[in-house]
Design a protein around this motif. Structure first.
Motif, PDB file in Angstrom:
ATOM      1  N   ARG A 340     120.741 -80.255 -70.414  1.00 36.00           N
ATOM      2  CA  ARG A 340     121.120 -81.894 -71.192  1.00 36.00           C
ATOM      3  C   ARG A 340     120.752 -82.349 -72.263  1.00 36.00           C
ATOM      4  N   SER A 341     121.342 -83.384 -72.238  1.00 29.86           N
ATOM      5  CA  SER A 341     120.741 -83.815 -73.528  1.00 29.86           C
ATOM      6  C   SER A 341     120.756 -82.828 -74.743  1.00 29.86           C
ATOM      7  N   SER A 342     121.566 -81.964 -74.998  1.00 25.17           N
ATOM      8  CA  SER A 342     122.195 -81.471 -75.574  1.00 25.17           C
ATOM      9  C   SER A 342     122.933 -81.510 -76.994  1.00 25.17           C
ATOM     10  N   TRP A 343     122.840 -80.778 -78.304  1.00 24.56           N
ATOM     11  CA  TRP A 343     124.701 -80.841 -79.058  1.00 24.56           C
ATOM     12  C   TRP A 343     125.878 -80.255 -78.717  1.00 24.56           C
ATOM     13  N   GLY A 344     124.971 -78.840 -77.750  1.00 25.31           N
ATOM     14  CA  GLY A 344     126.608 -77.282 -77.354  1.00 25.31           C
ATOM     15  C   GLY A 344     125.748 -77.024 -76.120  1.00 25.31           C
ATOM     16  N   GLY A 345     127.651 -76.432 -75.817  1.00 24.17           N
ATOM     17  CA  GLY A 345     127.387 -76.032 -74.020  1.00 24.17           C
ATOM     18  C   GLY A 345     126.676 -75.020 -74.388  1.00 24.17           C
ATOM     19  N   ILE A 346     127.233 -74.541 -73.257  1.00 21.17           N
ATOM     20  CA  ILE A 346     127.827 -72.487 -73.941  1.00 21.17           C
ATOM     21  C   ILE A 346     128.990 -72.009 -74.390  1.00 21.17           C
ATOM     22  N   TYR A 347     128.095 -70.721 -75.146  1.00 21.20           N
ATOM     23  CA  TYR A 347     129.204 -70.226 -75.801  1.00 21.20           C
ATOM     24  C   TYR A 347     128.926 -69.349 -76.105  1.00 21.20           C
ATOM     25  N   VAL A 348     130.567 -68.760 -76.284  1.00 18.84           N
ATOM     26  CA  VAL A 348     130.208 -67.211 -76.194  1.00 18.84           C
ATOM     27  C   VAL A 348     131.240 -66.416 -77.754  1.00 18.84           C
ATOM     28  N   LYS A 349     130.830 -65.678 -78.117  1.00 20.32           N
ATOM     29  CA  LYS A 349     131.487 -65.345 -79.042  1.00 20.32           C
ATOM     30  C   LYS A 349     131.818 -63.871 -79.809  1.00 20.32           C
ATOM     31  N   SER A 350     132.650 -63.262 -79.828  1.00 24.62           N
ATOM     32  CA  SER A 350     132.650 -62.098 -80.422  1.00 24.62           C
ATOM     33  C   SER A 350     131.649 -62.265 -82.386  1.00 24.62           C
ATOM     34  N   ILE A 351     132.017 -61.059 -83.044  1.00 25.05           N
ATOM     35  CA  ILE A 351     131.397 -61.111 -84.080  1.00 25.05           C
ATOM     36  C   ILE A 351     131.373 -60.012 -85.151  1.00 25.05           C
ATOM     37  N   SER A 352     131.074 -59.481 -85.717  1.00 19.42           N
ATOM     38  CA  SER A 352     132.244 -57.844 -86.383  1.00 19.42           C
ATOM     39  C   SER A 352     131.174 -56.996 -86.133  1.00 19.42           C
ATOM     40  N   PRO A 353     130.869 -56.451 -86.051  1.00 22.55           N
ATOM     41  CA  PRO A 353     132.502 -55.335 -85.724  1.00 22.55           C
ATOM     42  C   PRO A 353     133.166 -54.955 -84.269  1.00 22.55           C
ATOM     43  N   ASN A 354     132.196 -56.095 -83.827  1.00 20.68           N
ATOM     44  CA  ASN A 354     132.930 -55.175 -82.195  1.00 20.68           C
ATOM     45  C   ASN A 354     133.435 -56.436 -80.801  1.00 20.68           C
ATOM     46  N   PRO A 355     134.029 -55.926 -80.445  1.00 19.19           N
ATOM     47  CA  PRO A 355     135.278 -56.765 -79.427  1.00 19.19           C
ATOM     48  C   PRO A 355     133.870 -56.893 -78.140  1.00 19.19           C
ATOM     49  N   ASN A 356     134.387 -57.362 -77.422  1.00 19.51           N
ATOM     50  CA  ASN A 356     133.337 -57.847 -76.306  1.00 19.51           C
ATOM     51  C   ASN A 356     134.223 -58.447 -75.458  1.00 19.51           C
ATOM     52  N   GLU A 357     133.693 -58.051 -73.911  1.00 15.96           N
ATOM     53  CA  GLU A 357     134.364 -57.701 -72.402  1.00 15.96           C
ATOM     54  C   GLU A 357     133.458 -58.559 -71.228  1.00 15.96           C
ATOM     55  N   THR A 358     133.977 -59.053 -70.348  1.00 14.51           N
ATOM     56  CA  THR A 358     133.039 -58.704 -69.500  1.00 14.51           C
ATOM     57  C   THR A 358     132.084 -60.485 -69.358  1.00 14.51           C
ATOM     58  N   VAL A 359     133.158 -61.077 -69.871  1.00 14.26           N
ATOM     59  CA  VAL A 359     131.758 -62.262 -69.763  1.00 14.26           C
ATOM     60  C   VAL A 359     132.318 -63.378 -68.324  1.00 14.26           C
TER      61      VAL A 359
END
Length: 417
Positions: A340-359
């Motif tokens: 509620r009343s937030s600047w952003g919601g849900i944000y999933v991100k890969s960052i160096s140096p790894n890929p990500n999976e299953t979200v």
């Protein structure tokens, strides 16, 4: 000069954390004859001295102590306000029950010059480009509670099976007790601190804990931790760090034990895995505004990926950034949270140096503030070498913002748009 949390921890020393063995004597005799993980601290109250002795006995497995259903020695903190001059150190197979107790800090500090960075910020009052506050003399004292970690500890090998129940954990209250105006709003006299820190350990439970008014750092840091549950906890009030992006403002931080982030043990790049943050609250306190986010991560190392993370049924209000923001995290479920009343919601991100999976992001109810420039739901692969794969986004209710998916994100089902 600016000293980041990473640099400060790299330079710090967690002293006085040597566990004694019984060596043929009873645990009570050992605790009486040596310091244990909690040596006496000059200037602390009699109540705290007794509490530290009880934690030492629990760390040694004293047979006379009550055991809970998990086989842990039970230590009960006395009611009242307790001003710590060093962190409490909790050993393995220990439950600390702290209902009715409030813990705050009076660790040694020294003046420190800080510099505002160029990221987006929102503190009131605003900070000048450089300003003087304080930092901990020994940065590894900058937490109210920490588990015992031997110097040579690696992986998740520090003694585990630890439970913390209840209590109010407020690192700034004592430092700002006489502050007014801008100095109170910025908590100028308080050092940056965590409230609660666990590292290189396993099987940790926090239940009914209230973390309040943390300056700059984190409410609960899970650093190289395997299997932890944070349930029915409250994270109230955060003093924004002008020296790091708002994405750094995690109430619960998942961290990797790197050279610059290690509180104790070996910097072996161990990530955190099998973590649940459920049925908890994150928002403002009576004194300070809301957090950057309830949970997230922002540290990576080769092949060190946080994994098996469940974030469910939490209420997040007035988040200054993305209310839920895992980075460098695989096999993550974000389900049935209310934002509620937030600047952003849900944000999933890969960052160096790894890929990500299953979200999996489903069944969340998200309301952003007017004028927000952040997505209600976003999944971002940094580049083609760092993809995010096997993603499902569905059945979310969104007011304000929208859905954002970068290139190099692949889905197992048609995503919500």
């Amino acid at each position: 000069m600016t000293v980041s949390r990473r640099a400060a921890l790299a330079a710090g020393v967690l002293g006085g954390a040597t566990v004694l063995t019984a060596g043929g004597t009873s645990a009570a005799q050992a605790a009486a004859s040596g310091p244990g993980p909690n040596p006496p601290v000059p200037g602390e109250s009699d109540a705290l001295r007794r509490l530290r002795r009880q934690l030492n006995l629990a760390a040694l497995g004293e047979r006379s102590l009550e055991r809970d259903g998990g086989g842990r020695c039970v230590v009960v903190a006395p009611a009242g306000v307790h001003v710590l001059k060093r962190p409490l150190v909790i050993g393995g197979d220990t439950t600390l029950r702290a209902d009715g107790a409030t813990f705050t800090s009076d660790i040694a500090v020294q003046p420190q010059t800080y510099y505002k960075d160029k990221n987006q910020h929102s503190p009131e009052p605003t900070y000048p480009d450089s300003f003087i506050s304080v930092g901990a003399v020994n940065t590894r004292d900058a937490t109210l509670l920490i588990n015992h970690v031997p110097d040579d500890c690696t992986g998740h090998q520090a003694a585990g099976n630890i439970r913390l129940e209840g209590g109010i954990w407020d690192p700034t209250a004592h430092f700002v007790r006489n502050a007014t105006g801008d100095d109170r709003a910025r908590a100028t006299a308080a050092p940056p601190m965590n409230a609660i820190t666990f590292e290189h350990t396993h099987h940790v439970e926090l239940s009914g804990v209230t973390v309040r008014n943390v300056k700059w750092w984190h409410g609960v840091e899970l650093n190289a931790v395997r299997t932890a549950t944070v349930s029915e906890c409250r994270f109230e009030g955060w003093v924004e760090a002008p020296t790091a992006g708002l994405w750094h403002g995690e109430a619960v931080q998942l961290d990797v034990a790197t050279t610059g982030t290690t509180w104790g043990g070996v910097a072996d790049n161990t990530p955190s895995t099998d973590i649940r943050v459920i049925d908890s609250y994150c928002g403002a306190s009576q004194d300070y505004p809301g957090w950057g986010k309830i949970i997230g991560s922002h540290t990576g190392a080769p092949d060190a990926v946080h994994s098996d993370i469940w974030i469910e049924r939490n209420l997040i209000e007035n988040a200054k950034w993305d209310a839920i923001g895992p980075m460098n995290t695989s096999r993550v479920v974000i389900r049935e949270n209310t934002i509620r009343s937030s600047w952003g919601g849900i944000y999933v991100k890969s960052i160096s140096p790894n890929p990500n999976e299953t979200v999996d992001i489903m069944g969340n109810d998200i309301t952003l503030v007017d004028g927000s420039t952040r997505p209600a739901v976003g999944v971002n692969a940094t580049n083609a070498q760092l993809p995010v794969s096997d993603v499902a986004v569905y059945a979310n209710t969104v007011r304000g913002g929208g859905f954002s998916y970068s290139a190099n994100v692949t889905f197992r089902r048609e995503p919500q748009r």
